[in-house]
Design an enzyme around this catalytic site. Structure first.
Site, PDB file in Angstrom:
ATOM      1  N   GLY A  49      11.157  -4.840  -3.852  1.00  0.00           N
ATOM      2  CA  GLY A  49      10.370  -5.362  -2.736  1.00  0.00           C
ATOM      3  C   GLY A  49       9.213  -4.476  -2.328  1.00  0.00           C
ATOM      4  O   GLY A  49       8.682  -4.593  -1.224  1.00  0.00           O
ATOM      5  N   HIS A  91       6.422   5.563  -0.089  1.00  0.00           N
ATOM      6  CA  HIS A  91       6.605   5.615   1.369  1.00  0.00           C
ATOM      7  C   HIS A  91       8.066   5.403   1.703  1.00  0.00           C
ATOM      8  O   HIS A  91       8.798   4.714   0.993  1.00  0.00           O
ATOM      9  CB  HIS A  91       5.739   4.574   2.079  1.00  0.00           C
ATOM     10  CG  HIS A  91       5.935   3.164   1.606  1.00  0.00           C
ATOM     11  ND1 HIS A  91       5.348   2.685   0.451  1.00  0.00           N
ATOM     12  CD2 HIS A  91       6.644   2.132   2.125  1.00  0.00           C
ATOM     13  CE1 HIS A  91       5.689   1.417   0.285  1.00  0.00           C
ATOM     14  NE2 HIS A  91       6.489   1.055   1.274  1.00  0.00           N
ATOM     15  N   CYS A 136      -3.515   5.698   1.106  1.00  0.00           N
ATOM     16  CA  CYS A 136      -4.488   6.788   0.950  1.00  0.00           C
ATOM     17  C   CYS A 136      -5.589   6.646   1.994  1.00  0.00           C
ATOM     18  O   CYS A 136      -6.019   7.643   2.593  1.00  0.00           O
ATOM     19  CB  CYS A 136      -5.087   6.780  -0.452  1.00  0.00           C
ATOM     20  SG  CYS A 136      -4.016   7.442  -1.736  1.00  0.00           S
ATOM     21  N   ASP A 170       4.474   1.429  11.314  1.00  0.00           N
ATOM     22  CA  ASP A 170       4.276   0.222  10.514  1.00  0.00           C
ATOM     23  C   ASP A 170       3.583  -0.814  11.394  1.00  0.00           C
ATOM     24  O   ASP A 170       3.951  -0.999  12.547  1.00  0.00           O
ATOM     25  CB  ASP A 170       5.630  -0.303  10.015  1.00  0.00           C
ATOM     26  CG  ASP A 170       5.475  -1.290   8.884  1.00  0.00           C
ATOM     27  OD1 ASP A 170       5.948  -0.993   7.772  1.00  0.00           O
ATOM     28  OD2 ASP A 170       4.875  -2.378   9.104  1.00  0.00           O
ATOM     29  N   HIS A 227       2.107   3.049  -2.988  1.00  0.00           N
ATOM     30  CA  HIS A 227       2.008   4.486  -2.654  1.00  0.00           C
ATOM     31  C   HIS A 227       3.350   4.836  -2.040  1.00  0.00           C
ATOM     32  O   HIS A 227       3.759   4.217  -1.037  1.00  0.00           O
ATOM     33  CB  HIS A 227       0.842   4.692  -1.667  1.00  0.00           C
ATOM     34  CG  HIS A 227       0.622   6.110  -1.223  1.00  0.00           C
ATOM     35  ND1 HIS A 227      -0.631   6.688  -1.205  1.00  0.00           N
ATOM     36  CD2 HIS A 227       1.478   7.043  -0.735  1.00  0.00           C
ATOM     37  CE1 HIS A 227      -0.533   7.934  -0.746  1.00  0.00           C
ATOM     38  NE2 HIS A 227       0.743   8.168  -0.451  1.00  0.00           N
TER      39      HIS A 227
END
Ligand code: 5GP
Ligand code: ZN
Length: 116
Positions: A95, A102, A9, A32, A100
């Site tokens: 894992g 993704h 967020c 990432d 959130h």
């Protein structure tokens, strides 16, 4: 809706810097910060859904749109034909670290370790 203390967020709100590669009203995609492949993006709904478990029928349009964004990104990144992997980790056994929803988009090399 954004949630306090959620790192993704905060990324969507630009409270934490990230390399954003795509954004619209509903979805954001960013690199990432610990990439596992030459292409490693995270694609998220801006709305704070905790995981795939929160994807009730009202979000079907959103998730369909998100996958359309992924299709567009793989074309732009030049991996549509070479291949890629989309992964969503869910819960402890899955894992999932960031709570959130993704989707990891991995590509740019031959990926190993299929499942588990
Ligand atoms: P999970 O294990 O929850 O599916 O994956 C979370 C991913 O988010 C990991 O690959 C991790 O490197 C990435 N990540 C965690 N914090 C940040 C951050 O602050 N910025 C970016 N760009 N990626 C993050
Ligand atoms: Zn969030």
């Amino acid at each position: 809706m954004q949630v306090a203390d959620c790192v993704f967020c905060k990324i969507a709100l630009r409270e934490i810097p990230s390399e954003i590669v795509y954004e619209d009203d509903e979805v954001i995609a960013f690199k990432d910060n610990q990439p596992l492949a030459p292409v490693h993006l995270l694609i998220i709904p801006k709305n704070h859904l905790r995981s795939l478990n929160d994807v009730t029928p009202e979000y079907e349009t959103l998730i369909g749109h998100l996958f359309g964004v992924i299709q567009r990104l793989v074309e732009e990144l030049g991996v549509a034909e070479s291949g890629y992997r989309v992964v969503t980790n869910t819960g402890a056994d899955g894992g999932q670290v960031v709570g959130h929803l993704h989707f990891h988009l991995l590509g740019g090399q031959a990926l190993n370790a299929k499942i588990g």
